[in-house]
Design an enzyme around this catalytic site. Sequence first.
Site, short mmCIF file in Angstrom:
data_model
loop_
_atom_site.label_atom_id
_atom_site.label_comp_id
_atom_site.label_asym_id
_atom_site.label_seq_id
_atom_site.Cartn_x
_atom_site.Cartn_y
_atom_site.Cartn_z
N SER A 1 0.80 -1.23 0.00
CA SER A 1 0.00 0.00 0.00
C SER A 1 0.83 1.28 0.00
O SER A 1 0.32 2.34 -0.31
CB SER A 1 -0.96 0.02 1.20
OG SER A 1 -0.25 0.21 2.40
N LYS B 1 1.05 4.39 6.82
CA LYS B 1 0.35 5.20 5.82
C LYS B 1 0.86 6.64 5.89
O LYS B 1 1.57 7.03 6.82
CB LYS B 1 -1.17 5.21 6.06
CG LYS B 1 -1.82 3.84 6.18
CD LYS B 1 -1.90 3.10 4.88
CE LYS B 1 -2.58 1.74 5.07
NZ LYS B 1 -2.50 0.92 3.90
#
Length: 196
Positions: free
Chosen positions: A65, A101
């Site tokens: 991701s 993230k």
Amino acid sequence: MTKEIKESRPRPSSDEIASELKVRRRNKRILSIIGSTISVLLTVAAIVVLLATFVFPTLRIYGTSMTPTLQEGEVVVSVKGADYHTGDIIAFYYNNKILVKRVICGPGDWFNMQSDGTVYVNNVKIDEPYVSEPGFGSCDLELPYQVPDGEYFVMGDQRMSSIDSRMAQVGSVAMERIVGRVLVRVWPLDSISVVE
């Protein structure tokens, strides 16, 4: 009456006594040095573990991701902090896992995203040079979305596959769930660098 016969040992000479004392002192010094060395090593190991756990957590990257910024299998070092800004990469707890993230916006900010993947914070388009393939991805939030106080809105750099704050199941990240800001890539050795 029986006489006991005692064996008599010859008395050691003063040179033998001096030599034996010398050996015993040397052995005592060696044991003292070994004990001190072990004590120092245990203290250093304890300090390293405390720093790695509480001040500079070290994490291995799983998943894709954060591609292309971070690759699966890389090891990064983060640092605890209290203030995070748009563009910072953070690690945080989610369902007994640690996710990594990028911070898009902070407490009280308004997040919005267009169908082409363009991101707006407080109605201003943000520059995202770290995103190689913009896309809308999965989002079940009602947009625009206001980030609650004490929380951060985060997204992966791989927008089409990242599960992040755009999904209600992850949501915005509360301050107490944040492990720290990712600063440095330390593995593999040929890739040691500051993470941006």
